[in-house]
Motif scaffolding. Structure first.
Motif, PDB file in Angstrom:
ATOM      1  N   ASP A  32      -1.232 -32.066  12.017  1.00  0.00           N
ATOM      2  CA  ASP A  32      -0.761 -32.391  10.586  1.00  0.00           C
ATOM      3  C   ASP A  32      -2.010 -31.835   9.568  1.00  0.00           C
ATOM      4  O   ASP A  32      -1.918 -31.303   8.830  1.00  0.00           O
ATOM      5  N   SER A  33      -3.354 -32.047  10.208  1.00  0.00           N
ATOM      6  CA  SER A  33      -4.478 -31.473   9.401  1.00  0.00           C
ATOM      7  C   SER A  33      -4.940 -30.151   9.238  1.00  0.00           C
ATOM      8  O   SER A  33      -5.711 -29.683   8.706  1.00  0.00           O
ATOM      9  N   MET A  34      -4.128 -29.362  10.122  1.00  0.00           N
ATOM     10  CA  MET A  34      -4.039 -27.808  10.178  1.00  0.00           C
ATOM     11  C   MET A  34      -3.147 -27.346   9.736  1.00  0.00           C
ATOM     12  O   MET A  34      -1.914 -27.561   9.545  1.00  0.00           O
ATOM     13  N   GLN A  93      -0.948 -21.457  10.538  1.00  0.00           N
ATOM     14  CA  GLN A  93      -1.694 -20.354  11.036  1.00  0.00           C
ATOM     15  C   GLN A  93      -2.973 -21.076  11.960  1.00  0.00           C
ATOM     16  O   GLN A  93      -3.066 -20.554  13.108  1.00  0.00           O
ATOM     17  N   GLU A  94      -3.421 -22.139  11.478  1.00  0.00           N
ATOM     18  CA  GLU A  94      -4.587 -22.623  12.528  1.00  0.00           C
ATOM     19  C   GLU A  94      -3.701 -23.427  13.598  1.00  0.00           C
ATOM     20  O   GLU A  94      -4.429 -23.292  14.580  1.00  0.00           O
ATOM     21  N   LEU A 132       0.744 -22.721   4.793  1.00  0.00           N
ATOM     22  CA  LEU A 132       1.302 -24.252   4.602  1.00  0.00           C
ATOM     23  C   LEU A 132       0.904 -25.195   5.588  1.00  0.00           C
ATOM     24  O   LEU A 132       0.504 -24.785   6.751  1.00  0.00           O
ATOM     25  N   TYR A 133       1.147 -26.285   5.477  1.00  0.00           N
ATOM     26  CA  TYR A 133       0.819 -27.453   6.335  1.00  0.00           C
ATOM     27  C   TYR A 133       2.324 -27.977   6.874  1.00  0.00           C
ATOM     28  O   TYR A 133       3.175 -27.607   6.531  1.00  0.00           O
ATOM     29  N   GLY A 165      12.367 -29.714   9.380  1.00  0.00           N
ATOM     30  CA  GLY A 165      12.332 -30.033  11.162  1.00  0.00           C
ATOM     31  C   GLY A 165      12.433 -28.762  11.768  1.00  0.00           C
ATOM     32  O   GLY A 165      11.685 -28.544  12.809  1.00  0.00           O
ATOM     33  N   GLY A 166      13.565 -28.023  11.488  1.00  0.00           N
ATOM     34  CA  GLY A 166      13.637 -26.631  11.950  1.00  0.00           C
ATOM     35  C   GLY A 166      12.585 -25.692  12.246  1.00  0.00           C
ATOM     36  O   GLY A 166      12.072 -25.075  13.028  1.00  0.00           O
ATOM     37  N   MET A 167      12.025 -25.757  11.127  1.00  0.00           N
ATOM     38  CA  MET A 167      10.894 -24.786  10.820  1.00  0.00           C
ATOM     39  C   MET A 167       9.691 -25.255  11.589  1.00  0.00           C
ATOM     40  O   MET A 167       8.785 -24.288  12.194  1.00  0.00           O
ATOM     41  N   LYS A 168       9.531 -26.644  11.984  1.00  0.00           N
ATOM     42  CA  LYS A 168       8.277 -27.032  12.755  1.00  0.00           C
ATOM     43  C   LYS A 168       8.480 -27.051  14.054  1.00  0.00           C
ATOM     44  O   LYS A 168       7.806 -26.334  14.759  1.00  0.00           O
ATOM     45  N   LYS A 169       9.700 -26.723  14.558  1.00  0.00           N
ATOM     46  CA  LYS A 169      10.067 -26.552  15.971  1.00  0.00           C
ATOM     47  C   LYS A 169       9.923 -24.855  16.171  1.00  0.00           C
ATOM     48  O   LYS A 169       9.343 -24.591  17.044  1.00  0.00           O
TER      49      LYS A 169
END
Length: 250
Positions: A91-93, A96-97, A133-134, A140-144
């Motif tokens: 979450d803190s990255m 890209q990181e 972005l963080y 949810g789909g973008m996180k996957k």
């Protein structure tokens, strides 16, 4: 190819995996299916080396995993990508990181090379221009998809996905399935997916291993899963409303 030969796993007196023998084909999407608590997650953790089987062997291209030296295991693990059930982004990255993290850990590359690889992976999963972005700013789909980008950052030979559609709506689940299937064949990856999503089973399951109460109860493919005469498999498959309708049409 990944081979599983007579693998058992115990936790105290609980026999979680019971003499399982199966294989996962090179360059294909291989599914492990079963109800919650059936042992499929324990199987995956054995495959990636987080758990050691109490009996039996796991082989990667003919090499017994437990007999590898620590350096050989390190090299093999660098060839593995992992998509966790909850995405497990930091979450803190930034995104890209997050995607660059395995490159920082495992690859001796210049920053510019790593950034080029990150941008390639983000583009491949349709997340261009999300670098800064963080995770909290993504759906949810973008996180996957970001998790998949991170998993393929090191150009792995093996991709492991633990319930990749968990918590997603049906349309987004199909997008994730298509992405996993396409990446597997585009890059020649051996992919292993834990799932109880029946859409995944009948659309991307090139090889399927069904685990029931720690036993391997059936193996097959998406072409045979709906017409099997295996009672245990049918009780699992046709408990789902979608496949009940499909069965009526067969």
């Amino acid at each position: 190819m990944i081979e599983v030969n007579n693998v058992s796993k115990y936790f105290g007196e609980k026999h979680v995996l019971k003499n399982i023998t199966t294989h996962f084909d090179e360059g294909k999407v291989n599914l492990i299916i079963g109800r919650s608590g059936s042992g499929k997650t324990v199987m995956m953790k054995c495959l990636v080396g987080l758990y050691s089987p109490d009996d039996g062997e796991i082989l990667y291209n003919g090499r017994v995993f437990r007999k590898l030296s620590e350096e050989e295991k390190r090299v093999l693990r660098a060839d593995m990508g992992m998509v966790f059930q909850g995405s497990a982004l930091f979450d803190s990255m930034t995104i890209q990181e997050n995607v660059m993290f395995p490159l920082d850990m495992l690859k001796d590359m210049e920053y510019g090379e790593k950034l080029e690889r990150v941008n390639f992976c983000l583009k491949r999963v349709d997340l261009e221009n999300t670098n800064k972005l963080y995770p909290a700013e993504l759906s949810g789909g973008m996180k996957k998809r970001a998790a998949i980008a991170r998993a393929i950052a090191c150009n792995p030979k093996y991709l492991f996905c633990d319930e990749p559609n968990s918590g997603l709506d049906p349309k987004t689940s199909l997008i994730i399935d298509d992405l996993i299937f396409d990446i597997t064949h585009e890059f020649g990856i051996t992919t292993v997916v834990n799932t109880h999503d029946l859409n995944s089973v009948i659309t991307i399951g090139e090889t399927i291993s069904y685990i029931y109460e720690g036993n391997l109860a059936w193996t097959g493919s998406m072409d045979t899963v709906l017409t099997s005469d295996n009672q245990l498999l049918n009780e699992f498959i046709y408990a789902q409303p979608l496949t009940q309708k499909i069965k009526q049409k067969l």
